[in-house]
Design a protein around this motif. Structure first.
Motif, PDB file in Angstrom:
ATOM      1  N   ALA A   1      43.966  40.256  53.058  1.00 42.52           N
ATOM      2  CA  ALA A   1      42.993  39.229  53.417  1.00 42.52           C
ATOM      3  C   ALA A   1      42.188  38.725  52.224  1.00 42.52           C
ATOM      4  N   GLN A   2      42.448  39.287  51.033  1.00 39.77           N
ATOM      5  CA  GLN A   2      41.662  38.928  49.855  1.00 39.77           C
ATOM      6  C   GLN A   2      42.339  37.836  49.031  1.00 39.77           C
TER       7      GLN A   2
ATOM      8  N   THR B   1      40.028  36.286  37.664  1.00 38.57           N
ATOM      9  CA  THR B   1      40.703  35.060  38.099  1.00 38.57           C
ATOM     10  C   THR B   1      42.107  35.380  38.587  1.00 38.57           C
ATOM     11  N   GLY B   2      42.619  34.524  39.452  1.00 40.93           N
ATOM     12  CA  GLY B   2      44.004  34.623  39.881  1.00 40.93           C
ATOM     13  C   GLY B   2      44.225  35.565  41.041  1.00 40.93           C
ATOM     14  N   ALA B   3      45.453  35.541  41.553  1.00 48.29           N
ATOM     15  CA  ALA B   3      45.889  36.437  42.621  1.00 48.29           C
ATOM     16  C   ALA B   3      46.940  37.388  42.054  1.00 48.29           C
ATOM     17  N   HIS B   4      46.837  38.654  42.414  1.00 49.64           N
ATOM     18  CA  HIS B   4      47.644  39.697  41.790  1.00 49.64           C
ATOM     19  C   HIS B   4      48.171  40.659  42.854  1.00 49.64           C
ATOM     20  N   PRO B   5      49.219  41.423  42.546  1.00 48.79           N
ATOM     21  CA  PRO B   5      49.710  42.409  43.512  1.00 48.79           C
ATOM     22  C   PRO B   5      48.611  43.403  43.889  1.00 48.79           C
ATOM     23  N   GLY B   6      48.557  43.764  45.154  1.00 48.33           N
ATOM     24  CA  GLY B   6      47.568  44.735  45.611  1.00 48.33           C
ATOM     25  C   GLY B   6      48.029  46.159  45.387  1.00 48.33           C
ATOM     26  N   VAL B   7      47.067  47.043  45.147  1.00 49.88           N
ATOM     27  CA  VAL B   7      47.359  48.464  44.982  1.00 49.88           C
ATOM     28  C   VAL B   7      46.296  49.275  45.732  1.00 49.88           C
TER      29      VAL B   7
END
Length: 298
Positions: A159-160, A68-74
């Motif tokens: 884009a995610q 769930t949720g949106a998080h920093p990309g790595v």
């Protein structure tokens, strides 16, 4: 040697390679789909096998993120053994810390993953291994290849829905991946907020394309974890890294670990009877990585 699942075409066998050459060439040249609970921060994560269009073709990759949720990309750049369970495990642990993680197959131009199921049985003195590694590493280390890939990979992350696009993106790499981290940070300075290299190979060379020369193009916080045997072989490299990034006014930490080249990756083989993977020093590196991302991915 039973290492490859999808062997690429190989060139002439190399007869005189050693781990020293492995480090030099690295820049010069068990998750499936579904949710799983993870350690560390304890977030449940989901893993998907994805494909990403790049200017050079279609890259197969694994995308792992909290459910769930949106998080920093790595973006994780694998070592010379590529996308495999050990690299997915690193991605899974990082996702559990609260990040949305892409682990690409860096060798997609040559072969689909897994090229190697594991590095556990690798013999670095075996010329057959080098006949496989040289074209693989050369494919991603060709001029401009990593920069094109990094741009496509970051665009995929952005884009995610699971990626918080208001936050900077992090990138980390192992061995060969260390130099690719530097090239990524230099190619996308407005988007990359933190970069970490662990036992990175060829970071300081006498070539005009040496990664350390890219420091003035970088805006990210940087971290370099150096293996003790790499430091023994090239003791000046750590000082050149420090000086280069300081001169460019880029915050960078360079630390030498009491461990062998490759110490962070759990499926590394033993060398001379000594295990390369070092759990204690790998954990120290992990804590440094998490601190870097907390500071740099604002």
């Amino acid at each position: 040697m039973n290492l490859t699942a999808n062997p690429p075409a190989t060139g002439d066998a190399a007869t005189d390679f050693s781990r020293r050459d492995f480090v030099a060439l690295s820049v010069a040249a068990s998750l499936s789909g579904g949710a799983a609970s993870a350690s560390a921060a304890g977030l449940a994560v989901v893993s998907d096998e994805v494909t990403i269009k790049t200017p050079d073709g279609t890259c197969d990759a694994t995308f792992i993120h909290p459910t769930t949720g949106a998080h920093p990309g790595v973006l994780i750049w694998p070592d010379a053994f590529g996308l495999r369970p050990a690299m997915r495990d690193i991605g899974k642990r990082l996702a559990a810390e609260g990040y949305s993680v892409l682990v690409p197959n860096p060798f997609y131009r040559v072969a689909k993953a897994p090229v190697f199921e594991t590095a556990a049985h690798a013999d670095f003195k075996d010329p057959a291994l080098w006949a496989q590694l040289k074209p693989l590493m050369g494919s991603v280390n060709a001029a401009g290849a990593a920069e094109r890939d990094a741009t496509a990979f970051v665009a995929f992350l952005d884009a995610q829905a699971a990626v918080d696009k208001t936050r900077k993106i992090g990138t980390q790499g192992y061995c060969m991946g260390g130099g690719l981290v530097v090239r990524t940070a230099a190619a996308l300075p407005a988007r990359i907020g933190a970069g970490a290299s662990f036992h990175g190979g060829g970071l300081v060379t006498d070539k005009p394309d040496s990664p350390h020369l890219l420091a003035p193009k970088i805006k990210a916080r940087m971290y370099f974890g150096v293996a003790s045997n790499d430091d023994q072989r090239q003791p000046e490299a750590k000082d050149v890294l420090k000086q280069s990034f300081a001169a460019a006014q880029v915050p960078a930490t360079v630390e030498v670990y009491a461990a062998l080249h490759g110490w962070c990756v759990a499926d590394m083989p033993a060398e001379g009877g000594t295990p390369i993977y070092n759990a204690a020093e790998a954990e120290r590196a992990w804590l440094a990585l998490v601190a870097l991302y907390k500071a740099g991915l604002a």
